[in-house]
Write an enzyme that holds these catalytic residues in place. Structure first.
Site, PDB file in Angstrom:
ATOM      1  N   CYS A  37       0.818  -1.223   0.000  1.00 28.69           N
ATOM      2  CA  CYS A  37       0.000   0.000   0.000  1.00 28.69           C
ATOM      3  C   CYS A  37       0.850   1.270   0.000  1.00 28.69           C
ATOM      4  O   CYS A  37       0.312   2.375  -0.082  1.00 28.69           O
ATOM      5  CB  CYS A  37      -0.972   0.002   1.173  1.00 28.69           C
ATOM      6  SG  CYS A  37      -2.240  -1.265   1.007  1.00 28.69           S
ATOM      7  N   HIS A  78     -12.178  10.798  -8.478  1.00 31.92           N
ATOM      8  CA  HIS A  78     -11.114  10.849  -9.484  1.00 31.92           C
ATOM      9  C   HIS A  78      -9.976  11.784  -9.076  1.00 31.92           C
ATOM     10  O   HIS A  78      -9.511  12.598  -9.869  1.00 31.92           O
ATOM     11  CB  HIS A  78     -11.686  11.201 -10.865  1.00 31.92           C
ATOM     12  CG  HIS A  78     -12.381  10.046 -11.490  1.00 31.92           C
ATOM     13  ND1 HIS A  78     -13.673   9.692 -11.143  1.00 31.92           N
ATOM     14  CD2 HIS A  78     -11.964   9.135 -12.410  1.00 31.92           C
ATOM     15  CE1 HIS A  78     -14.025   8.623 -11.837  1.00 31.92           C
ATOM     16  NE2 HIS A  78     -13.012   8.258 -12.594  1.00 31.92           N
ATOM     17  N   GLU A 129     -13.531   0.152   1.492  1.00 29.48           N
ATOM     18  CA  GLU A 129     -12.424   0.348   0.563  1.00 29.48           C
ATOM     19  C   GLU A 129     -12.318  -0.796  -0.435  1.00 29.48           C
ATOM     20  O   GLU A 129     -11.961  -0.597  -1.595  1.00 29.48           O
ATOM     21  CB  GLU A 129     -11.126   0.482   1.353  1.00 29.48           C
ATOM     22  CG  GLU A 129      -9.923   0.806   0.487  1.00 29.48           C
ATOM     23  CD  GLU A 129      -8.657   0.945   1.296  1.00 29.48           C
ATOM     24  OE1 GLU A 129      -8.315   2.083   1.650  1.00 29.48           O
ATOM     25  OE2 GLU A 129      -8.013  -0.092   1.574  1.00 29.48           O
TER      26      GLU A 129
END
Length: 146
Positions: A37, A78, A129
């Site tokens: 991550c 975005h 998530e």
């Protein structure tokens, strides 16, 4: 849309509103302990916010659903979360983890709600998530000082 069951926030308000929304965003966690991550990667975040209150506004809403979507989707969709001032690569309390994203969404929404005359409260933010991982953020109840 798939129906989702969310954990329930306990409160004593008469009205409870829940708004589901989603946004696509990238992030990275700037710590060696984050493993893979650490690399920039993206998610389609699914968010549910729970708003509660006792008074409706002049249009009969607790809060307009569109306002909630604008606050969250309008800001994060975005984008690279690390680029937002809400997050800070130098402070672990501000890394864009799912936990911090949920708390940040709460803070953004409650700031807007505090400006409304009927004073609704954000009592829960649920952020998924991945299909198997989610976080629930609930603000601590204010302690009464005697």
């Amino acid at each position: 849309m798939l129906q989702q069951i969310y954990p329930q926030a306990q409160h004593d308000y008469q009205y409870e509103l829940n708004k589901d929304m989603q946004f696509a965003a990238a992030h990275y966690i700037p710590s060696e302990k984050a493993g893979v991550c650490q690399q920039v990667h993206g998610h389609t975040y699914f968010v549910n916010v729970t708003i509660a209150g006792d008074e409706l506004d002049e249009t009969g809403f607790l809060v307009n659903f569109a306002k909630l979507k604008k606050i969250v989707h309008g800001k994060f969709d975005h984008t690279l979360l690390n680029d937002h001032a809400s997050f800070d690569d130098q402070n672990k309390e501000k890394f864009p983890t799912t936990e911090v994203v949920a708390k940040t969404i709460y803070e953004m929404i409650q700031k807007e709600l505090d400006e409304l005359p009927n004073k609704p409260k954000c009592v829960q933010v649920f952020v998924r998530e991945t299909p198997t991982s989610y976080v629930v953020f609930r603000p601590k109840k204010e302690k009464k000082s005697w």
